[in-house]
Design a protein around this motif. Structure first.
Motif, PDB file in Angstrom:
ATOM      1  N   VAL A 148      -3.937 -13.807 -52.801  1.00 11.06           N
ATOM      2  CA  VAL A 148      -2.551 -13.196 -52.807  1.00 11.06           C
ATOM      3  C   VAL A 148      -2.682 -11.940 -54.043  1.00 11.06           C
ATOM      4  CG1 VAL A 148      -0.044 -13.265 -53.410  1.00 11.06           C
ATOM      5  CG2 VAL A 148      -1.123 -14.796 -51.610  1.00 11.06           C
ATOM      6  N   ASN A 149      -3.043 -12.786 -55.289  1.00 13.58           N
ATOM      7  CA  ASN A 149      -3.179 -11.803 -56.421  1.00 13.58           C
ATOM      8  C   ASN A 149      -4.157 -10.588 -56.095  1.00 13.58           C
ATOM      9  OD1 ASN A 149      -2.586 -11.445 -59.429  1.00 13.58           O
ATOM     10  ND2 ASN A 149      -4.783 -11.644 -59.695  1.00 13.58           N
ATOM     11  N   ALA A 150      -5.375 -10.803 -55.662  1.00 16.18           N
ATOM     12  CA  ALA A 150      -6.290  -9.735 -55.262  1.00 16.18           C
ATOM     13  C   ALA A 150      -5.642  -8.934 -54.322  1.00 16.18           C
ATOM     14  CB  ALA A 150      -7.492 -10.326 -54.594  1.00 16.18           C
ATOM     15  N   LYS A 151      -4.752  -9.288 -53.308  1.00 13.18           N
ATOM     16  CA  LYS A 151      -4.302  -8.144 -52.458  1.00 13.18           C
ATOM     17  C   LYS A 151      -3.227  -7.502 -52.736  1.00 13.18           C
ATOM     18  CE  LYS A 151      -3.576  -6.995 -48.190  1.00 13.18           C
ATOM     19  NZ  LYS A 151      -4.500  -6.747 -47.052  1.00 13.18           N
ATOM     20  N   LEU A 155      -2.848  -3.172 -52.741  1.00 13.36           N
ATOM     21  CA  LEU A 155      -2.058  -2.614 -51.836  1.00 13.36           C
ATOM     22  C   LEU A 155      -1.350  -1.210 -52.342  1.00 13.36           C
ATOM     23  CD1 LEU A 155       0.289  -5.727 -51.164  1.00 13.36           C
ATOM     24  CD2 LEU A 155      -1.077  -4.374 -49.564  1.00 13.36           C
ATOM     25  N   PRO A 156      -1.219  -0.421 -51.669  1.00 14.47           N
ATOM     26  CA  PRO A 156      -0.654   1.296 -51.957  1.00 14.47           C
ATOM     27  C   PRO A 156       0.742   0.916 -52.530  1.00 14.47           C
ATOM     28  CG  PRO A 156      -0.498   0.951 -49.543  1.00 14.47           C
ATOM     29  CD  PRO A 156      -1.237  -0.130 -50.093  1.00 14.47           C
ATOM     30  N   LEU A 157       1.132   2.072 -53.333  1.00 13.83           N
ATOM     31  CA  LEU A 157       2.448   1.908 -54.023  1.00 13.83           C
ATOM     32  C   LEU A 157       3.638   2.134 -53.084  1.00 13.83           C
ATOM     33  CD1 LEU A 157       3.288   2.141 -57.028  1.00 13.83           C
ATOM     34  CD2 LEU A 157       3.597   4.811 -56.795  1.00 13.83           C
ATOM     35  N   LYS A 158       3.242   2.445 -51.913  1.00 13.03           N
ATOM     36  CA  LYS A 158       4.265   2.711 -51.012  1.00 13.03           C
ATOM     37  C   LYS A 158       4.643   1.347 -50.535  1.00 13.03           C
ATOM     38  CE  LYS A 158       1.393   3.211 -46.788  1.00 13.03           C
ATOM     39  NZ  LYS A 158       0.944   4.116 -45.725  1.00 13.03           N
ATOM     40  N   PHE A 159       4.046   0.303 -50.419  1.00 14.81           N
ATOM     41  CA  PHE A 159       4.340  -1.030 -50.152  1.00 14.81           C
ATOM     42  C   PHE A 159       5.489  -1.623 -51.027  1.00 14.81           C
ATOM     43  CE2 PHE A 159       3.931  -5.592 -51.203  1.00 14.81           C
ATOM     44  CZ  PHE A 159       4.026  -6.100 -50.231  1.00 14.81           C
ATOM     45  N   PHE A 160       5.146  -1.276 -52.407  1.00 16.47           N
ATOM     46  CA  PHE A 160       5.909  -1.581 -53.633  1.00 16.47           C
ATOM     47  C   PHE A 160       7.273  -1.045 -53.426  1.00 16.47           C
ATOM     48  CE2 PHE A 160       1.768  -2.911 -54.954  1.00 16.47           C
ATOM     49  CZ  PHE A 160       1.901  -4.170 -55.163  1.00 16.47           C
ATOM     50  N   ASP A 161       7.172   0.318 -53.216  1.00 18.47           N
ATOM     51  CA  ASP A 161       8.619   1.174 -53.083  1.00 18.47           C
ATOM     52  C   ASP A 161       9.208   0.518 -51.899  1.00 18.47           C
ATOM     53  OD1 ASP A 161       7.796   2.648 -54.996  1.00 18.47           O
ATOM     54  OD2 ASP A 161       6.699   4.307 -53.883  1.00 18.47           O
ATOM     55  N   ASN A 162       8.815   0.262 -50.890  1.00 15.70           N
ATOM     56  CA  ASN A 162       9.767  -0.446 -49.780  1.00 15.70           C
ATOM     57  C   ASN A 162      10.076  -1.825 -49.965  1.00 15.70           C
ATOM     58  OD1 ASN A 162       9.307   2.206 -48.464  1.00 15.70           O
ATOM     59  ND2 ASN A 162       7.421   1.585 -47.570  1.00 15.70           N
ATOM     60  N   ARG A 361       4.963 -15.745 -43.809  1.00 12.90           N
ATOM     61  CA  ARG A 361       5.382 -14.730 -44.952  1.00 12.90           C
ATOM     62  C   ARG A 361       4.225 -14.201 -45.811  1.00 12.90           C
ATOM     63  NH1 ARG A 361      10.410 -13.654 -46.735  1.00 12.90           N
ATOM     64  NH2 ARG A 361       9.948 -14.555 -49.148  1.00 12.90           N
ATOM     65  N   VAL A 362       3.631 -15.434 -46.254  1.00 10.98           N
ATOM     66  CA  VAL A 362       2.272 -15.080 -47.218  1.00 10.98           C
ATOM     67  C   VAL A 362       1.246 -14.375 -46.397  1.00 10.98           C
ATOM     68  CG1 VAL A 362       0.472 -16.111 -48.463  1.00 10.98           C
ATOM     69  CG2 VAL A 362       2.720 -17.056 -48.806  1.00 10.98           C
ATOM     70  N   PHE A 363       0.951 -14.822 -45.255  1.00 10.33           N
ATOM     71  CA  PHE A 363       0.026 -14.022 -44.235  1.00 10.33           C
ATOM     72  C   PHE A 363       0.289 -12.765 -43.972  1.00 10.33           C
ATOM     73  CE2 PHE A 363      -1.215 -18.563 -42.885  1.00 10.33           C
ATOM     74  CZ  PHE A 363      -2.096 -18.781 -43.800  1.00 10.33           C
ATOM     75  N   GLU A 364       1.653 -12.557 -43.897  1.00 10.92           N
ATOM     76  CA  GLU A 364       2.144 -11.092 -43.527  1.00 10.92           C
ATOM     77  C   GLU A 364       1.689 -10.139 -44.851  1.00 10.92           C
ATOM     78  OE1 GLU A 364       6.250 -11.422 -42.694  1.00 10.92           O
ATOM     79  OE2 GLU A 364       6.042 -12.163 -40.519  1.00 10.92           O
ATOM     80  N   LEU A 365       1.840 -10.640 -45.896  1.00 12.65           N
ATOM     81  CA  LEU A 365       1.494 -10.080 -47.032  1.00 12.65           C
ATOM     82  C   LEU A 365      -0.013  -9.725 -47.085  1.00 12.65           C
ATOM     83  CD1 LEU A 365       2.297  -8.723 -50.034  1.00 12.65           C
ATOM     84  CD2 LEU A 365       1.845 -11.476 -50.796  1.00 12.65           C
ATOM     85  N   LEU A 366      -0.872 -10.827 -46.950  1.00 13.40           N
ATOM     86  CA  LEU A 366      -2.217 -10.578 -46.857  1.00 13.40           C
ATOM     87  C   LEU A 366      -2.603  -9.699 -45.703  1.00 13.40           C
ATOM     88  CD1 LEU A 366      -3.230 -14.383 -47.381  1.00 13.40           C
ATOM     89  CD2 LEU A 366      -3.387 -12.526 -49.015  1.00 13.40           C
ATOM     90  N   ASP A 367      -1.983  -9.433 -44.733  1.00 13.99           N
ATOM     91  CA  ASP A 367      -2.283  -8.627 -43.531  1.00 13.99           C
ATOM     92  C   ASP A 367      -1.775  -7.113 -43.951  1.00 13.99           C
ATOM     93  OD1 ASP A 367      -3.740 -10.713 -42.401  1.00 13.99           O
ATOM     94  OD2 ASP A 367      -1.960 -11.323 -41.139  1.00 13.99           O
ATOM     95  N   GLU A 368      -1.237  -6.832 -44.759  1.00 20.25           N
ATOM     96  CA  GLU A 368      -0.487  -5.669 -45.142  1.00 20.25           C
ATOM     97  C   GLU A 368      -1.738  -4.695 -45.303  1.00 20.25           C
ATOM     98  OE1 GLU A 368       2.282  -4.057 -45.301  1.00 20.25           O
ATOM     99  OE2 GLU A 368       3.567  -5.719 -44.769  1.00 20.25           O
ATOM    100  N   GLU A 369      -1.493  -3.344 -44.759  1.00 17.16           N
ATOM    101  CA  GLU A 369      -2.512  -2.403 -44.927  1.00 17.16           C
ATOM    102  C   GLU A 369      -2.816  -2.066 -46.461  1.00 17.16           C
ATOM    103  OE1 GLU A 369      -3.111   1.969 -43.338  1.00 17.16           O
ATOM    104  OE2 GLU A 369      -1.334   1.286 -42.638  1.00 17.16           O
ATOM    105  N   GLU A 370      -4.139  -2.035 -46.745  1.00 19.27           N
ATOM    106  CA  GLU A 370      -4.593  -1.802 -47.986  1.00 19.27           C
ATOM    107  C   GLU A 370      -4.873  -0.231 -48.359  1.00 19.27           C
ATOM    108  OE1 GLU A 370      -8.109  -4.088 -48.937  1.00 19.27           O
ATOM    109  OE2 GLU A 370      -7.109  -6.068 -48.653  1.00 19.27           O
TER     110      GLU A 370
END
Length: 637
Positions: A148-151, A155-162, A361-370
């Motif tokens: 999770v930490n590595a993911k 992740l792009p900045l837009k992930f954190f913006d949304n 929910r964790v796996f959804e985070l891990l599957d987010e587009e990098e």
């Protein structure tokens, strides 16, 4: 406030658990807790089991030790019943006056010692089981946390913006902790409970199939009681969690803004609002605890009905000599052991539902587009002596592909130039800076530094070329020395002090009781806003970057300090490319180039004098700040 927020408000308590955790009395109360349900239970379960595969040898050992520990514990009541039978036979012989009757103390002692051995061996296997499972759970979650930490770093900045910070923290901390707790506690309890149920039924059948049938007939009634109480209490627990979330939100708002509350005399309204939420929380909490608290008494009532039938039928069978009194005693103990794992299994089923939802929910985070992958090692460009030439050619960008914010932008900035970026709120000033540092990927065109495309550089190297001083200061919990040294790894004490002096921060730092060793709290609220800004400027000076990005860095300091900082900034910007996002246009009169942006496009460019002479958009912005007139009103942002 939503349930999601209420869940975040109590990070230490996973959903689906009672006040005392899974299992035991508290676990039964937890049966009414609202349960998160996974959208794809089977798929998520399979994926979670995949994380356990590297530990399958230890898991097999856990399963074996659980069987052995439970088997020895289950066998103990029957052995104890043998001792009771021997005592009963001796006593009945004495009552009947049999001269050969005696208490077989030696045999009883043998049984007692054997029983003690069973308990000790059972405890040893239980200890081994818990020891192994702790390692399995922690190693599994350790790997998941690292993933999770590595993911999050990819992740792009837009992930954190949304997404809100609370939502991301909830997935990275609360949901992972929920998985950890389930693996550590609930999984072993589930194994033990299932083995206990099967083992107890087998032992009861060896004693008396008829008595076993009588006990099993009470199961439907037990299930009705559990389901009825759980479904009713779940509704109240859901309301309780919602009200608790609202209460937490209100308290957080009132305490973080207590100065504003006092300034506007809103204390009474704040307390009244708190009382209203607290009253609703009391009502829903009372109902939830009362209904869920009735599960054990109701289960006891059902169990006692079963004991009553067992005692009556068992007594008749003893008088007929078809069963020994010791076996009846053992059977009653088994009957008592039988109800507890049933309730625990039902409770753990809820916990597992919640855990799979957390895993999803964790796996959804891990599957987010990098982010777009970086250049391969050895093929990436490294600027050993960066000059600071920056160019944008035909750059187009939009947060959504069908709604471009910037179209066909061209900029050519030479090394050492000071470039000011001005425009109303939403013009695209901050977006331009984000593109320069590759926080976002352009939709078209390209950006170069010293003639090299930034996509051919490692992101860490590219961002290391820039130094940033933003309007919103960011300082972490640590000493002032550590916060300044954050600008460059391995900075010496002399370099830190020199940077502080250049930013005119050294004087105020030395007036603090601990000087450079003063520890800043989490929000650095033990410093003024201006002092915090000075520290971020000192950090940027220490970093000694090739390119500077300044977002109205002097907006939070007094006029006298601003003059000193402007001098330090001019010294810092010598021979460096500087991008200055300006809100007060008086601070950028000396800029080599001013870019005037509106609606994502550069509509004017030139020096301060040239743009005023044009009498266009910039001139309106400039004069409106001094006269309050002009065609366009400026809002900072």
């Amino acid at each position: 406030m939503s349930e999601k927020q209420s869940h975040q408000g109590a990070p230490g308590r996973g959903p689906g658990r009672g006040p005392m955790g899974p299992g035991g009395m508290g676990g039964m109360g937890g049966m009414g807790m609202p349960v998160q349900k996974a959208k794809n239970f089977k798929g998520t379960l399979r994926r979670l089991v995949g994380y356990l595969r590297p530990q399958r040898a230890k898991l097999l050992a856990v399963f074996v030790t659980a069987i052995l520990s439970t088997a020895f514990a289950i066998y103990s009541p029957k052995v104890l019943g043998q001792a009771t039978t021997k005592l009963f036979e001796g006593m009945m012989g004495k009552i009947k006056g049999d001269p050969n009757a005696h208490f077989d103390l030696a045999g009883i002692w043998q049984i007692v010692l054997f029983l003690a051995g069973l308990y000790i061996v059972s405890s040893i296997f239980s200890y081994i089981q818990q020891f192994l499972m702790a390692g399995v759970a922690q190693k599994t979650v350790y790997g998941l946390r690292n993933e999770v930490n590595a993911k999050l770093g990819k992740l792009p900045l837009k992930f954190f913006d949304n997404r809100t910070h609370g939502e991301i923290l909830s997935r990275a901390v609360n949901d992972v902790d929920n998985i950890s707790n389930t693996l550590q506690q609930s999984l072993t309890q589930l194994i033990t409970s299932l083995i206990t149920i099967v083992g107890v039924i087998i032992m009861m059948l060896t004693i008396s199939p008829w008595l076993t049938l009588i006990l099993l007939l009470t199961l439907p009634l037990s299930m009705i009681v559990i389901r009825g109480a759980a479904s009713r209490s779940q509704k109240y627990f859901k309301t309780q969690q919602m009200e608790l979330g609202q209460l937490n939100g209100h308290v957080e708002e009132m305490y973080s803004g207590h100065k504003i509350v006092k300034a506007y005399g809103q204390e009474e309204n704040s307390v009244a609002h708190f009382d209203r939420i607290n009253e609703r929380l009391y009502e829903s909490g009372w109902k939830a605890q009362f209904v869920s608290g009735n599960i054990m008494p109701l289960m006891s009532m059902v169990s006692n009905i079963g004991y009553m039938f067992i005692s009556v039928v068992g007594g008749i069978m003893v008088t007929r000599g078809s069963i020994s009194i010791g076996n009846i005693q053992a059977f009653i103990q088994y009957a008592r052991q039988f109800s507890m794992p049933l309730v625990q299994t039902a409770n753990i089923a809820n916990i597992i539902q919640s855990t799979i939802a957390s895993a999803e929910r964790v796996f959804e985070l891990l599957d987010e587009e990098e982010e777009i992958p970086e250049a391969a090692e050895g093929q990436d460009v490294v600027l050993s002596s960066p000059k600071g030439d920056v160019a944008m050619r035909g750059v187009s960008f939009g947060y959504k592909e069908d709604a471009l914010l910037i179209e066909n932008m061209d900029i050519d900035v030479r090394s050492g130039q000071m470039v000011a970026i001005v425009g109303p709120t939403g013009a695209g000033k901050t977006t331009l800076v984000n593109l320069l540092m590759r926080f976002y990927e352009v939709n078209g065109g390209g950006i170069t530094v010293d003639g090299e495309d930034i996509t051919r550089m490692k992101r860490a190297h590219l961002r290391g070329l820039y130094g940033m001083v933003l309007q919103d200061t960011w300082l972490f919990n640590g000493t002032i020395r550590d916060n300044i040294a954050y600008g460059r790894i391995g900075a010496t004490e002399d370099e830190i002090v020199e940077a502080a002096k250049a930013a005119h921060a050294d004087h105020f730092i030395r007036t603090l009781p601990e000087g450079y060793d003063t520890v800043l709290n989490e929000e650095a609220s033990n410093l003024s806003q201006g002092q915090k800004q000075l520290l971020t400027i000192a950090r940027a000076i220490l970093a000694d970057p090739a390119i500077l990005i300044l977002d109205e860095a002097t907006s939070s300091v007094d006029t006298r300090t601003e003059v000193h900082i402007q001098k330090a900034m001019h010294e810092l910007m010598k021979d460096r490319t500087s991008f200055v996002i300006a809100h007060r246009l008086s601070t950028i009169r000396d800029a080599d180039l001013i870019l005037v942006m509106n609606h994502g496009s550069i509509i004017e460019k030139g020096t301060h004098t040239e743009l005023l002479a044009q009498g266009g958009f910039y001139a309106d912005l400039y004069y409106s700040q001094f006269t309050g007139g002009g065609k366009v009103q400026v809002t900072a942002g």
